[in-house]
Each structure stands twice: as structure tokens, then as C-alpha cells.
Design a protein around this motif. Structure first.
Motif, short mmCIF file in Angstrom:
data_model
loop_
_atom_site.label_atom_id
_atom_site.label_comp_id
_atom_site.label_asym_id
_atom_site.label_seq_id
_atom_site.Cartn_x
_atom_site.Cartn_y
_atom_site.Cartn_z
N SER A 7 0.87 -1.17 0.00
CA SER A 7 0.00 0.00 0.00
C SER A 7 0.91 1.21 0.00
O SER A 7 1.72 1.39 0.91
CB SER A 7 -0.90 0.00 1.25
N GLY A 114 -1.48 -1.85 -4.19
CA GLY A 114 -2.75 -1.19 -4.00
C GLY A 114 -3.96 -2.10 -3.94
O GLY A 114 -3.86 -3.29 -3.66
N ARG A 131 3.41 -1.12 4.03
CA ARG A 131 2.88 0.23 3.80
C ARG A 131 4.04 1.18 3.54
O ARG A 131 5.00 1.24 4.33
CB ARG A 131 2.09 0.71 5.03
N ARG A 165 -7.51 7.06 -3.02
CA ARG A 165 -7.15 5.71 -2.58
C ARG A 165 -7.73 5.39 -1.21
O ARG A 165 -8.12 4.26 -0.93
CB ARG A 165 -5.63 5.55 -2.61
N VAL A 169 -10.71 2.26 -0.21
CA VAL A 169 -10.57 1.28 0.88
C VAL A 169 -11.66 1.49 1.93
O VAL A 169 -12.24 0.52 2.44
CB VAL A 169 -9.17 1.37 1.52
N PRO A 177 -6.74 2.82 5.33
CA PRO A 177 -5.52 2.24 4.77
C PRO A 177 -4.25 2.73 5.44
O PRO A 177 -3.19 2.12 5.28
CB PRO A 177 -5.56 2.67 3.30
#
Length: 209
Positions: A7, A114, A131, A165, A169, A177
Motif C-alpha cells: 500500500s 494497491g 505500507r 485511494r 478502501v 488504509p
């Protein structure tokens, strides 16, 4: 078969680190192939699949976040622009995206960038969840320098991408996220050099064997 989900917030070199990790681990880097596979599964066009993809410039994450809002259709109580005819609900695309990710993890392994990968594969044995993040200011300055943008232009790009993004999520997984609890490893690639980030991820992934 090694599986790594990444991510990455905008400006943290996810599209550089991901392929490098995949090459080192000897597995595919899975990013742009996902919407193509989703389109094939659903029998829709690639354009339709991309319009529901969280990493596409005009994907569903952008629409959910309001970054590309136009008063032409209503989705979830928000007027948004939906390019082209979309007979299938967004949830269908999300489910098929999950299916593609799970199939990749199960059959060949890979580095998946992603699309809520850490949540989709939260229970996948041996998967490493990473991450890449950093304070917005450093990401903005890096983006401006690399893309030849003004600081104002870079700020808009970073903020729009972050918002899109996160919206994707939050909408499909009811999760943040940015939560460190979703990941085994959180790295600031604006301070730690890219090569060192790749080394750390590869080391962590192989340690899970």
C-alpha cells in the motif's frame, strides 16, 4: 510462492519499489494486469474496469472521493461522473478484483500494489503486508522535483491521490488504509533510500518462509 502486498501513498515510489521487490523474489509484479483480468472475467471493456480501479487516474476511488465530481449520475448519494455505460454495480468490480488478487496469491505468488491487498489477503498464509508512507510535505517536494511541477501542482496531485485511494478502501472495506495494524512493515521511503526499502521488504518476505 511468496506474496507481498504494498500500500503506497503518492510520492513514496511504490511503482518503483514494487517491481524491484518482485524481481528480487522471482515473482510477478501485479498492478496494471489486474483491471485487464477483471475485464476478462466480467466480459466488459478495459475502460470500464479501469473506471472502477483504485489506481486508475479516473477510477472509482477518484469518484468516491469527489476528486472528479460532475453532476451526471448519482452513486451512494453523491453526484459523480461515470465515464461510459456501466451496467454492472461497482461492488461487482470490487469482488472480481478480489478474486484476481486471491488467484494470483494462490497460484503464482506476486507483489501486489494497491487495491486493498492487505485486507483482501489478510488471512493468506505467509503474505507480507507493507505500507509505504511519509509526511505529505516530503511527498509533495519529491513529487515536484521528480515531475517538474510547482509545489502547488504537486500538492494537488498528492492530496487528490491520497483522497481517492483512501476513499476506495473505506468504501469497500470500512477500513483506514493508513492504519499501521494492517501491515507487518511500514516504511518512509522519502527518508530510507529506495534500494534500502527493497532490501528490507525482501528480507522480511523471505523471513516468513
Amino acid at each position: 510462492m511468496r506474496v507481498v502486498t504494498i500500500s503506497a501513498t503518492y510520492g513514496t515510489a511504490g511503482s518503483v519499489i514494487g517491481p524491484a521487490v518482485a524481481e528480487r523474489l522471482g515473482v510477478p509484479f501485479v498492478d496494471r494486469a489486474i483491471p485487464g483480468a477483471v475485464a476478462q472475467e466480467l466480459g466488459c471493456t478495459l475502460e470500464e474496469a479501469l473506471s472502477h480501479d483504485d489506481r486508475s487516474e479516473h477510477g472509482l476511488g477518484w469518484l468516491l472521493s469527489g476528486a472528479a465530481r460532475l453532476p451526471t449520475a448519482t452513486f451512494g448519494g453523491v453526484d459523480v461522473y461515470l465515464p461510459g455505460a456501466m451496467p454492472l454495480p461497482p461492488e461487482d468490480f470490487a469482488v472480481h478484483t478480489e478474486n484476481v488478487i486471491k488467484k494470483v496469491a494462490r497460484e503464482q505468488g506476486g507483489v501486489i500494489l494497491g487495491r486493498g491487498g492487505a485486507l483482501v489477503l489478510a488471512d493468506h498464509p505467509g503474505a507480507l503486508h507493507v505500507r509505504l508512507d511519509a509526511p505529505p510535505r516530503r511527498r509533495i517536494l519529491r513529487t515536484a522535483a521528480l515531475a517538474g511541477l510547482t509545489e502547488r501542482q504537486a500538492r494537488k496531485l498528492v492530496e487528490d491521490n491520497d483522497r481517492a485511494r483512501t476513499a476506495y478502501v473505506r468504501h469497500f472495506y470500512r477500513a483506514d488504509p493508513a492504519s499501521p495494524y494492517l501491515y507487518h512493515l511500514v516504511l518512509d521511503s522519502t527518508v530510507i533510500p529506495v534500494d534500502a526499502c527493497v532490501d528490507l521488504i525482501v528480507t522480511a518476505a523471505t523471513a516468513l518462509d
